[in-house]
Motif scaffolding. Structure first.
Motif, PDB file in Angstrom:
ATOM      1  N   THR A 125       0.832  -1.201   0.000  1.00 57.33           N
ATOM      2  CA  THR A 125       0.000   0.000   0.000  1.00 57.33           C
ATOM      3  C   THR A 125       0.867   1.251   0.000  1.00 57.33           C
TER       4      THR A 125
ATOM      5  N   SER B  33      -6.190   6.829   2.950  1.00 60.57           N
ATOM      6  CA  SER B  33      -7.461   6.395   3.533  1.00 60.57           C
ATOM      7  C   SER B  33      -7.905   7.337   4.643  1.00 60.57           C
ATOM      8  N   GLN B  34      -9.212   7.366   4.843  1.00 61.80           N
ATOM      9  CA  GLN B  34      -9.830   8.028   5.994  1.00 61.80           C
ATOM     10  C   GLN B  34     -10.872   7.079   6.564  1.00 61.80           C
ATOM     11  N   THR B  35     -11.038   7.120   7.874  1.00 62.90           N
ATOM     12  CA  THR B  35     -12.041   6.287   8.534  1.00 62.90           C
ATOM     13  C   THR B  35     -13.005   7.167   9.310  1.00 62.90           C
TER      14      THR B  35
ATOM     15  N   LEU C 270     -13.100   5.608  -5.610  1.00 65.30           N
ATOM     16  CA  LEU C 270     -12.726   5.236  -4.248  1.00 65.30           C
ATOM     17  C   LEU C 270     -13.212   3.836  -3.906  1.00 65.30           C
ATOM     18  N   SER C 271     -12.495   3.195  -3.006  1.00 61.83           N
ATOM     19  CA  SER C 271     -12.967   1.962  -2.387  1.00 61.83           C
ATOM     20  C   SER C 271     -13.596   2.339  -1.051  1.00 61.83           C
TER      21      SER C 271
ATOM     22  N   VAL D 118     -14.479   3.040   5.844  1.00 60.72           N
ATOM     23  CA  VAL D 118     -13.119   3.318   5.385  1.00 60.72           C
ATOM     24  C   VAL D 118     -13.161   3.742   3.919  1.00 60.72           C
TER      25      VAL D 118
ATOM     26  N   ARG E  26     -10.892   4.663   0.743  1.00 53.99           N
ATOM     27  CA  ARG E  26      -9.527   4.448   0.257  1.00 53.99           C
ATOM     28  C   ARG E  26      -9.415   4.836  -1.205  1.00 53.99           C
TER      29      ARG E  26
ATOM     30  N   ILE F 171     -11.182  11.772  -1.469  1.00 57.49           N
ATOM     31  CA  ILE F 171     -11.434  11.176  -0.155  1.00 57.49           C
ATOM     32  C   ILE F 171     -12.015  12.220   0.792  1.00 57.49           C
TER      33      ILE F 171
END
Length: 243
Positions: free
Chosen positions: A33, A174-176, A200-201, A218, A220, A227
């Motif tokens: 990653t 990524s952001q959560t 985005l995923s 999440v 990603r 994002i």
């Protein structure tokens, strides 16, 4: 352009039996990653030649690069090297350079390079050695397949050796967001969000804490602005439920 993809093949009866817990996938996924390579597939197979050969061929054809873990030691059930050679229709034999590495190692420790240890010098024709600073016995790269030990410390050292040689893409970001609502409540707007941000995923990972249902969402992708925009829209949908 989409980021390159990678696959991992974990080899060993001890993994499938539950005797050994695999730690290498988690490490590899994190390192790839950071390098901008997406770990797209992981397979676990037993110490069965036909299964290993079939998996190597399929993964090598489907992905830019493949990492294998396990089965390159000195015992009779360490059959990965031979299987890789067969998968590429390539002869395998004891290589002088690999033998020299092992000889130096065992000379320095006062041990004999016996027939069992010499098995670790079996390298398919045309393969490049992968350095092993932990126990000296090398891994190898043949085509787009990187063959590595299963011992986590050695696997990690080999990954560190191989990664600089690979072409990566944009680092994955990524952001959560923690939403204190059950997945049944957020599924529909989450689906709309995924349609609005196809680059985005978007994953939903539910939990229950103190009797309350929630989900960690999440986001990603490789574009920070996308994002951020998706996170802002999602937070606006559940203003009182963001943890």
């Amino acid at each position: 352009m989409a980021n390159p993809t990678a696959a991992m093949l974990v080899i060993g009866d001890e993994i499938l039996s539950g005797r050994t817990r695999d730690a290498n996938m988690h490490h590899l996924a994190g390192e790839l990653t950071k390098h901008g390579i997406r770990l797209a597939e992981v397979r676990v197979v037993a110490d069965d030649p036909d299964a290993i050969i079939a998996a190597v061929r399929a993964l090598s054809d489907a992905h830019d690069t493949v990492f294998t873990s396990g089965g390159i030691g000195p015992t009779h059930d360490d059959i990965t090297a031979e299987c890789i050679a067969r998968a590429f229709d390539t002869p395998i034999s004891i290589r002088d350079d690999a033998r020299a590495i092992l000889q130096a190692r065992y000379d320095s420790t006062g041990q004999e390079l016996n027939a069992a240890r010499l098995r670790m010098a079996r390298i398919p024709d045309g393969a490049a050695l992968i350095d092993n600073p932990i126990s000296a016995a090398p891994g190898f790269t043949l085509g787009n397949v990187h063959v590595m030990a299963g011992v986590p410390s050695i696997f990690q050292a080999m990954v560190a050796s191989v990664l600089p040689t690979l072409t990566g893409g944009a680092p994955m970001l990524s952001q959560t967001l923690c939403i204190n609502r059950g997945e049944g409540d957020i599924a529909s707007p989450l689906g709309d969000l995924a349609e609005a941000f196809p680059m985005l995923s978007i994953g939903s990972y539910p939990f229950m804490k103190d009797g309350t249902y929630g989900a960690n969402i999440v986001l990603r992708g490789t574009d920070a602005a996308s994002i951020d925009a998706a996170a802002t829209r999602l937070a606006a949908l559940f203003p009182g439920d963001i943890g």
